[in-house]
Design an enzyme around this catalytic site. Structure first.
Site, short mmCIF file in Angstrom:
data_model
loop_
_atom_site.label_atom_id
_atom_site.label_comp_id
_atom_site.label_asym_id
_atom_site.label_seq_id
_atom_site.Cartn_x
_atom_site.Cartn_y
_atom_site.Cartn_z
N GLY A 148 -1.03 4.70 -3.44
CA GLY A 148 -0.28 3.79 -4.29
C GLY A 148 1.10 4.34 -4.61
O GLY A 148 1.73 5.01 -3.79
N HIS A 149 1.54 4.08 -5.85
CA HIS A 149 2.89 4.44 -6.27
C HIS A 149 3.10 5.95 -6.26
O HIS A 149 4.05 6.45 -5.68
CB HIS A 149 3.11 3.87 -7.67
CG HIS A 149 4.51 3.98 -8.18
ND1 HIS A 149 5.58 3.39 -7.56
CD2 HIS A 149 5.01 4.62 -9.28
CE1 HIS A 149 6.69 3.65 -8.25
NE2 HIS A 149 6.37 4.40 -9.29
N PHE A 150 2.20 6.68 -6.90
CA PHE A 150 2.30 8.14 -6.97
C PHE A 150 1.57 8.76 -5.79
O PHE A 150 0.54 9.42 -5.93
CB PHE A 150 1.73 8.65 -8.29
CG PHE A 150 2.66 8.50 -9.46
CD1 PHE A 150 3.59 9.50 -9.76
CD2 PHE A 150 2.63 7.37 -10.25
CE1 PHE A 150 4.45 9.36 -10.83
CE2 PHE A 150 3.50 7.23 -11.32
CZ PHE A 150 4.42 8.23 -11.62
N ASP B 171 1.51 0.39 -3.09
CA ASP B 171 2.33 0.39 -4.31
C ASP B 171 2.70 -1.04 -4.69
O ASP B 171 3.35 -1.74 -3.91
CB ASP B 171 3.59 1.22 -4.06
CG ASP B 171 4.48 1.34 -5.28
OD1 ASP B 171 4.13 0.81 -6.35
OD2 ASP B 171 5.54 1.99 -5.16
#
Length: 308
Positions: A284-286, A258
């Site tokens: 990553g982020h999600f 992320d």
């Protein structure tokens, strides 16, 4: 026409492209809180321990569509959409303040309206400073915290926050418009796909997010929240003090790639909570988009140990 059907189906939560979702009885409801008709999805028996799931930017409760079926046999799960997100009503900015403190107050009243008196929290991105406010206000209600890329430490802020800090110090109209790129389609797709295994993220989430942010008036509401994020960073010391004082059980599950909230933010929990459980997933982020099953497994083990 095919694309329109896809958007409508996704909005109703009736399909999940590219994924095999467990069959559960998911409920979709709205409840009035102040000037907002708050949409929420619910799964699992109210007799089971409760988990409040708080989404991030620019998403909605739809981001939990894969996680909720994984846990609904043992937990009561409730996931609201914030004002200016998803299916929740978005009052005009002239009559409603779009700040994180106000969103937290809405969610606080929401929990009371739906009868949540004790609950664990799953907090992600924007949902983290909202959830951490709830924990500070009502520490006796919080049974555990699952933080998935839900930051409360300066060292957890990636490089992109340097530009935002400059904006917070000098919030000109020109810079305000520049940050509108945060909800451009290509930016949203990047939020979902950066740092994830190739081919692991379907179009469901980012397509629906883009649909929602394009609704009338929401651009300026989101701009208000981008500026007000500075209030969250200012509260980091208070969030940390809450951890030190109450020592809530905490599981940090982090998408290690992320760029927004970097791994240092997960490791920092150990400073205030020596017993915090920290895990990283190659995403990553999600991270739920590619690792919802792994995250559900970690949650089950953690919650079975700390929540009765």
């Amino acid at each position: 026409m095919k694309q329109l059907f896809l958007i409508i189906a996704l909005m109703l939560g009736s399909i999940s492209i590219g994924a095999q979702t467990k069959s559960i009885d998911m409920k979709y409801n709205k409840i009035q809180v102040e000037d907002c008709n708050v949409f929420y999805r619910e799964a699992g028996s109210p007799e089971k321990p409760a988990i409040l799931l708080l989404h991030g930017f620019p998403s909605s409760s739809h981001m939990f569509r894969e996680l909720m079926p994984e846990l609904a046999d043992e937990y009561h799960l409730i996931a609201p959409d914030f004002p200016a997100f998803g299916q929740t009503e978005s009052p005009d900015r002239e009559h409603f303040t779009y700040s994180f403190d106000h969103l937290a107050r809405i969610i606080d009243k929401f929990t009371e309206a739906v009868g949540l008196t004790k609950f664990a929290m799953y907090v992600f991105d924007y949902g983290a400073p909202i959830g951490y406010r709830l924990a500070m206000w009502h520490p006796e209600r919080i049974t555990a915290i699952i933080s998935q890329n839900g930051n409360m430490y300066e060292e957890g802020l990636g490089k992109k926050w340097e530009a935002r800090k400059a904006y917070w110090q000098n919030p000109t109209d020109e810079l305000r418009q520049q940050f509108a790129s945060a909800y451009a389609l290509e930016t949203i797709i990047g939020q979902y796909t950066f740092g994830t295994p190739e081919g692991s993220v379907g179009p469901d989430g980012y397509s629906l997010d883009y649909y929602y942010v394009c609704q009338p008036g929401r651009a300026e509401m989101q701009n208000d929240l981008i500026l007000d994020y500075r209030s969250n960073v200012a509260l980091y010391p208070e969030f940390q003090k809450y951890l030190r004082t109450y020592q809530p059980p905490l599981l940090a599950v982090w998408g290690e790639n992320d760029p927004s909230f970097i791994p240092a933010g997960a490791n920092a929990f150990k400073r205030d909570l020596p017993n915090a459980e920290i895990h990283f997933v190659p995403s990553g982020h999600f991270a739920l988009e590619s690792h919802h099953t792994k995250i559900a497994q970690l949650m089950r083990k953690f919650l079975a140990r700390v929540v009765q």
